[in-house]
Design a protein around this motif. Structure first.
Motif, mmCIF file in Angstrom:
data_model
loop_
_atom_site.group_PDB
_atom_site.id
_atom_site.type_symbol
_atom_site.label_atom_id
_atom_site.label_comp_id
_atom_site.label_asym_id
_atom_site.label_seq_id
_atom_site.Cartn_x
_atom_site.Cartn_y
_atom_site.Cartn_z
ATOM 1 N N LEU A 160 0.817 -1.208 0.000
ATOM 2 C CA LEU A 160 0.000 0.000 0.000
ATOM 3 C C LEU A 160 0.858 1.268 0.000
ATOM 4 N N LEU A 161 2.166 1.133 0.216
ATOM 5 C CA LEU A 161 3.004 2.311 0.399
ATOM 6 C C LEU A 161 2.902 3.336 -0.728
ATOM 7 N N PRO A 162 3.060 2.954 -2.003
ATOM 8 C CA PRO A 162 2.960 3.972 -3.060
ATOM 9 C C PRO A 162 1.591 4.668 -3.074
ATOM 10 N N PHE A 163 0.544 3.894 -2.858
ATOM 11 C CA PHE A 163 -0.804 4.469 -2.855
ATOM 12 C C PHE A 163 -0.980 5.429 -1.683
ATOM 13 N N LEU A 164 -0.487 5.048 -0.504
ATOM 14 C CA LEU A 164 -0.609 5.921 0.670
ATOM 15 C C LEU A 164 0.171 7.216 0.474
ATOM 16 N N VAL A 165 1.332 7.135 -0.165
ATOM 17 C CA VAL A 165 2.095 8.352 -0.452
ATOM 18 C C VAL A 165 1.311 9.232 -1.432
ATOM 19 N N THR A 166 0.648 8.623 -2.404
ATOM 20 C CA THR A 166 -0.196 9.386 -3.326
ATOM 21 C C THR A 166 -1.290 10.129 -2.559
ATOM 22 N N LEU A 167 -1.903 9.458 -1.596
ATOM 23 C CA LEU A 167 -2.929 10.119 -0.781
ATOM 24 C C LEU A 167 -2.334 11.271 0.023
ATOM 25 N N MET A 168 -1.124 11.093 0.531
ATOM 26 C CA MET A 168 -0.460 12.172 1.275
ATOM 27 C C MET A 168 -0.148 13.352 0.353
ATOM 28 N N ILE A 169 0.181 13.062 -0.889
ATOM 29 C CA ILE A 169 0.408 14.129 -1.875
ATOM 30 C C ILE A 169 -0.873 14.939 -2.056
ATOM 31 N N HIS A 170 -1.996 14.233 -2.174
ATOM 32 C CA HIS A 170 -3.291 14.936 -2.291
ATOM 33 C C HIS A 170 -3.556 15.795 -1.059
ATOM 34 N N ASP A 171 -3.253 15.258 0.115
ATOM 35 C CA ASP A 171 -3.450 16.021 1.354
ATOM 36 C C ASP A 171 -2.564 17.266 1.374
ATOM 37 N N ALA A 172 -1.311 17.122 0.985
ATOM 38 C CA ALA A 172 -0.405 18.274 0.968
ATOM 39 C C ALA A 172 -0.912 19.333 -0.008
ATOM 40 N N GLN A 173 -1.425 18.901 -1.162
ATOM 41 C CA GLN A 173 -1.984 19.853 -2.124
ATOM 42 C C GLN A 173 -3.200 20.562 -1.526
ATOM 43 N N LYS A 174 -4.018 19.821 -0.790
ATOM 44 C CA LYS A 174 -5.181 20.417 -0.123
ATOM 45 C C LYS A 174 -4.730 21.419 0.930
ATOM 46 N N HIS A 175 -3.699 21.075 1.687
ATOM 47 C CA HIS A 175 -3.177 21.980 2.716
ATOM 48 C C HIS A 175 -2.673 23.275 2.086
ATOM 49 N N ILE A 176 -2.027 23.159 0.937
ATOM 50 C CA ILE A 176 -1.540 24.343 0.221
ATOM 51 C C ILE A 176 -2.714 25.220 -0.191
ATOM 52 N N GLU A 177 -3.779 24.609 -0.705
ATOM 53 C CA GLU A 177 -4.966 25.393 -1.079
ATOM 54 C C GLU A 177 -5.572 26.106 0.121
ATOM 55 N N ILE A 178 -5.644 25.425 1.257
ATOM 56 C CA ILE A 178 -6.184 26.037 2.474
ATOM 57 C C ILE A 178 -5.324 27.229 2.887
ATOM 58 N N LEU A 179 -4.028 27.047 2.895
ATOM 59 C CA LEU A 179 -3.129 28.126 3.287
ATOM 60 C C LEU A 179 -3.198 29.298 2.312
ATOM 61 N N GLN A 180 -3.328 29.017 1.024
ATOM 62 C CA GLN A 180 -3.467 30.095 0.041
ATOM 63 C C GLN A 180 -4.769 30.865 0.270
ATOM 64 N N PHE A 181 -5.825 30.157 0.624
ATOM 65 C CA PHE A 181 -7.104 30.794 0.925
ATOM 66 C C PHE A 181 -6.958 31.719 2.132
ATOM 67 N N ILE A 182 -6.301 31.239 3.190
ATOM 68 C CA ILE A 182 -6.069 32.066 4.380
ATOM 69 C C ILE A 182 -5.219 33.275 4.015
ATOM 70 N N ARG A 183 -4.168 33.050 3.254
ATOM 71 C CA ARG A 183 -3.279 34.145 2.842
ATOM 72 C C ARG A 183 -4.047 35.241 2.091
ATOM 73 N N ASP A 184 -4.959 34.814 1.214
ATOM 74 C CA ASP A 184 -5.717 35.790 0.427
ATOM 75 C C ASP A 184 -6.588 36.683 1.299
ATOM 76 N N TYR A 185 -6.984 36.199 2.474
ATOM 77 C CA TYR A 185 -7.846 36.976 3.358
ATOM 78 C C TYR A 185 -7.079 37.721 4.450
ATOM 79 N N THR A 186 -5.787 37.513 4.519
ATOM 80 C CA THR A 186 -5.028 38.190 5.568
ATOM 81 C C THR A 186 -3.970 39.121 5.003
ATOM 82 N N GLY A 187 -3.777 39.100 3.716
ATOM 83 C CA GLY A 187 -2.702 39.896 3.138
ATOM 84 C C GLY A 187 -3.148 41.010 2.350
#
Length: 152
Positions: free
Chosen positions: A125-152
């Motif tokens: 499952l390791l490659p698949f789980l890393v793929t899921l973590m990649i999706h999570d990291a991309q989601k985290h980036i989107e969340i942070l960009q959203f916060i940045r847009d409202y605070t900057g």
């Protein structure tokens, strides 16, 4: 609290959110049955991951519906989703920028890790789980960009 003169569009949104919430409950039951009916540890592991996500999705859908209900009605329905107050907050902007940098570094490392897993057994499952973590990291980036847009 904001009151709206024409609640029909909001009532439709509320109906859609409530319908989605009912589907979420059905999905949770189905995933529970999948896990209980399987003796495969990998299926159970992945099924529990999906259940965790679906439970969070269901909670957010309920909170969104409560927010819309609050907009339509005279009473505040809790728990509901908060709003963001557009503002300039240099400290939050700096922290958000640092976290964005860390998440981008993490994303690059996860891509490197995924490429290094080409020799693991095909049933791993390791490659698949890393793929899921990649999706999570991309989601985290989107969340942070959203916060940045409202605070900057």
């Amino acid at each position: 609290m904001t009151t709206h003169t024409d609640d029909a569009p909001l009532a439709r949104v509320l109906e859609l959110l409530q319908s989605q919430g009912a589907r979420d409950v059905s999905l949770l039951e189905s995933y529970g049955a999948l896990i209980e009916g399987s003796d495969d540890a990998g299926v159970q592991y992945l099924g529990r991951m999906v259940i965790d996500d679906e439970q969070r999705h269901h909670r957010v859908i309920v909170e969104m519906a409560n927010r819309v209900e609050t907009w339509i009605g005279a009473d505040v329905v809790e728990p509901n989703t908060p709003g963001l107050a557009p503002r300039v907050d240099r400290e939050l902007l700096e922290e958000t920028s640092q976290l964005l940098e860390l998440e981008r570094e993490d994303l690059a490392e996860l891509h490197h890790l995924k490429h290094s897993l080409h020799d693991v057994p095909p049933t791993s499952l390791l490659p698949f789980l890393v793929t899921l973590m990649i999706h999570d990291a991309q989601k985290h980036i989107e969340i942070l960009q959203f916060i940045r847009d409202y605070t900057g």
